[in-house]
Motif scaffolding. Structure first.
Motif, short mmCIF file in Angstrom:
data_model
loop_
_atom_site.label_atom_id
_atom_site.label_comp_id
_atom_site.label_asym_id
_atom_site.label_seq_id
_atom_site.Cartn_x
_atom_site.Cartn_y
_atom_site.Cartn_z
N LEU A 131 0.84 -1.20 0.00
CA LEU A 131 0.00 0.00 0.00
C LEU A 131 0.87 1.24 0.00
O LEU A 131 1.85 1.33 0.75
N ARG A 132 0.50 2.21 -0.85
CA ARG A 132 1.07 3.55 -0.75
C ARG A 132 -0.07 4.55 -0.91
O ARG A 132 -0.76 4.55 -1.93
N ALA A 133 -0.32 5.36 0.09
CA ALA A 133 -1.34 6.40 0.03
C ALA A 133 -0.67 7.72 0.39
O ALA A 133 -0.28 7.92 1.53
N TYR A 134 -0.48 8.58 -0.60
CA TYR A 134 0.17 9.87 -0.37
C TYR A 134 -0.53 10.62 0.76
O TYR A 134 -1.76 10.62 0.84
N PRO A 135 0.25 11.25 1.68
CA PRO A 135 1.70 11.44 1.68
C PRO A 135 2.49 10.38 2.43
O PRO A 135 3.65 10.58 2.77
N GLY A 136 1.86 9.25 2.69
CA GLY A 136 2.53 8.19 3.43
C GLY A 136 3.61 7.50 2.63
O GLY A 136 3.74 7.68 1.42
#
Length: 245
Positions: free
Chosen positions: A176-181
């Motif tokens: 998972l990548r969910a900006y700004p993470g």
């Protein structure tokens, strides 16, 4: 801190939030990927579109080919924005398809075949923002693509920022990548999924193998963190069946 979504609907809502955050921070070339087998892109795009409600007819939506664009026009007959196809025609077509009054653009599932024309369209777009939803730009199954075409494709891909990415790995893990993470890897622990690592870049296949096997690759930020969620895959399977019906 982003959480692993429990349903496909949650994932789409999370992708909208991440995209808005990236746009607000000034990013102009964004990519959203929800990588599930047999996922129908039209319902996904429809649920993603509320992100652009404020733009009205200043939004322009592109599909990979004329057939997909025609289907969208039939299903979305009352929308304020224009629906076009990327196509693979001459450079002059790109100039005709991008108009001065357009403010933001959504490309739905373009493939590696459309990269040359997609790049021409984006040159016409200039500094205006665009989002690519579920692209297949790195399709290794394309036969006969030459070195120059591969270089063009890679150059274009390198200019785009992932603002959202969700990929299940069988039933063992999820990325998972969910900006700004940061990039996160969640691994199945009993009946739950636990976040085991944050990474500063998209993990490679070898890195994922090591993480799933219980290794500890170098991480950024807080390093190892955890937080349990109900099984994302059970919820996603229910939504996928509903979308396919």
């Amino acid at each position: 801190m982003p959480q692993l979504p429990a349903t496909l609907e949650d994932a789409i809502a999370q992708s909208r939030e991440a995209t808005k955050a990236a746009l607000d921070d000034g990013y102009r070339r964004l990519q959203v990927e929800l990588l599930f087998p047999e996922l129908k892109v039209m319902p996904i795009a429809e649920q993603f579109l509320p992100l652009f409600a404020e733009y009205g007819d200043k939004l322009k939506v592109f599909f990979a080919d004329a057939g997909a664009a025609a289907l969208a026009k039939r299903e979305w007959s009352d929308v304020p924005f224009k629906i076009l196809d990327v196509g693979t025609g001459r450079a002059s077509n790109a100039e005709q398809k991008i108009e001065p009054e357009d403010e933001i653009f959504l490309f739905v599932t373009p493939t590696s075949v459309e990269v040359p024309q997609l790049e021409k369209l984006c040159e016409q777009i200039g500094d205006r923002p665009f989002i690519i939803l579920n692209p297949r730009l790195e399709d290794s199954g394309v036969v006969g693509i030459g070195y120059a075409a591969r270089q063009t494709r890679q150059r274009f891909i390198s200019t785009i920022e992932y603002c959202y990415y969700l990929r299940p790995i069988f039933e063992e893990a999820a990325v998972l990548r969910a900006y700004p993470g940061l990039w996160e890897v969640w691994v199945k622990k009993d009946d739950d999924y636990e976040k085991v690592v944050d990474l500063g870049k998209k993990p490679s296949g070898d890195e994922l193998d090591m993480i799933i096997a219980g290794g500890d690759p170098e991480a950024e930020g807080e390093g190892k963190t955890s937080g349990k969620k109900p099984s994302v895959f059970k919820g996603l399977q229910r939504f996928l069946k509903a979308l396919s019906s």
